[in-house]
Design an enzyme around this catalytic site. Structure first.
Site, short mmCIF file in Angstrom:
data_model
loop_
_atom_site.label_atom_id
_atom_site.label_comp_id
_atom_site.label_asym_id
_atom_site.label_seq_id
_atom_site.Cartn_x
_atom_site.Cartn_y
_atom_site.Cartn_z
CG ASP A 82 20.42 2.52 11.02
OD1 ASP A 82 21.45 3.10 10.63
OD2 ASP A 82 19.27 2.87 10.67
CG ASP A 104 22.89 9.81 14.19
OD1 ASP A 104 23.54 10.83 13.92
OD2 ASP A 104 21.67 9.71 13.98
N GLY A 203 16.58 7.28 4.86
CA GLY A 203 15.31 7.76 4.30
C GLY A 203 15.12 7.35 2.86
#
Length: 282
Positions: A82, A104, A203
């Site tokens: 991640d 990301d 989140g």
């Protein structure tokens, strides 16, 4: 069961009209608890090694640990990197057994984001590994602010990046310790209108359970990243263990009571996001 690519469980979730939990791992105890929860519920799980986890433990070790746990259970387990920020981080994850990587590039302008994601996707395809990308900025509680995902950017990213899943920003925020009804369903619908990629919400801890369930059942959101609420459960269990076991200094004895607490919490999350008949054989 062997480790599965992210695409496999997202395809399953799409067919079942549900979602899969991406559970943030920080060590052996939580990784073990999350896989035990997957086995108990019969539902797939995504084990996520984020930057904090990777600073604490080498990717070489994490890959072997995740794969070992996947081999010990009866359901698909995705071994996921991640928030990697470089091609090299993703390549290392692929080399050491991860079946999914998230690159990301959300801080980059859209062209550069597409370019770095496409480079990772090219490497990943050769290894049968899935790729998650991000468009828009998912901010942090008391930290970096969010930027809502642009539908135009999402459309271009989906068409050009080669990603298998798209993380978006529609009111979700990292590291929230309290629930908030902040999801912008209109912004989500605008993104859904321009791409068929499975969508991801980082989140997830800050989203109330009933909202997560609605999103899983009724929208294109097929993966929720959840870490903070599980860390809170771990911290509470560890404090109880320390207060209860006076005179115990063995870390394994002190940490052992956290495992059933985390397993129960993870079972609840998997069932909440899973099919309406969650808990039955899949």
């Amino acid at each position: 069961m062997t480790a599965a690519p992210l695409t496999e469980v997202l395809d399953w979730a799409t067919r079942q009209r549900c979602a899969v939990a991406g559970l943030v791992v920080l060590g052996w105890e939580d990784a073990r608890a999350f896989v035990e929860a997957a086995d108990v519920t019969g539902l797939p799980v995504i084990l996520q090694a984020g930057p904090g986890c990777r600073r604490y433990m080498p990717v070489q070790v994490l890959g072997k640990m995740f794969r070992h746990l996947a081999d010990e259970t009866r359901v698909p387990v995705v071994c996921h990197i991640d928030h990697a920020y470089t091609v090299e981080e993703c390549a290392a994850g692929i080399e050491h057994g991860f079946t999914s990587v998230m690159i990301d590039g959300s801080a980059l302008e859209i062209g550069a984001n597409i370019e770095i994601t496409a480079r990772v996707a090219e490497i990943a395809r050769r290894a049968g590994v899935s790729v998650e990308g991000e468009v828009g900025v998912v901010g942090y509680a008391n930290g970096r602010p969010s930027a809502v995902t642009s539908p135009a950017d999402a459309h271009r990213f989906a068409a050009e990046s080669g990603a298998d899943a798209l993380a978006i920003s529609v009111g979700n925020v990292h590291l929230q310790t309290e629930k908030s009804d902040g999801i912008d369903f209109e912004a989500l619908r605008h993104v859904e209108a321009v791409t068929r990629l499975p969508l991801v919400l980082h989140g997830g801890s800050g989203i109330p359970p009933h909202v997560r369930q609605r999103l899983a059942r009724e929208t294109g959101v097929k993966k929720f990243n959840i870490g903070t609420e599980l860390r809170m459960a771990f911290g509470a269990a560890l404090r109880t263990s320390l207060a209860t076991h006076h005179g115990v200094f063995d870390r394994n004895q002190l940490l052992a009571p956290t495992i059933p607490v985390l397993r129960e919490a993870a079972c609840g999350l998997l069932r909440e996001l899973g099919p309406e008949a969650a808990g039955t054989e899949q």
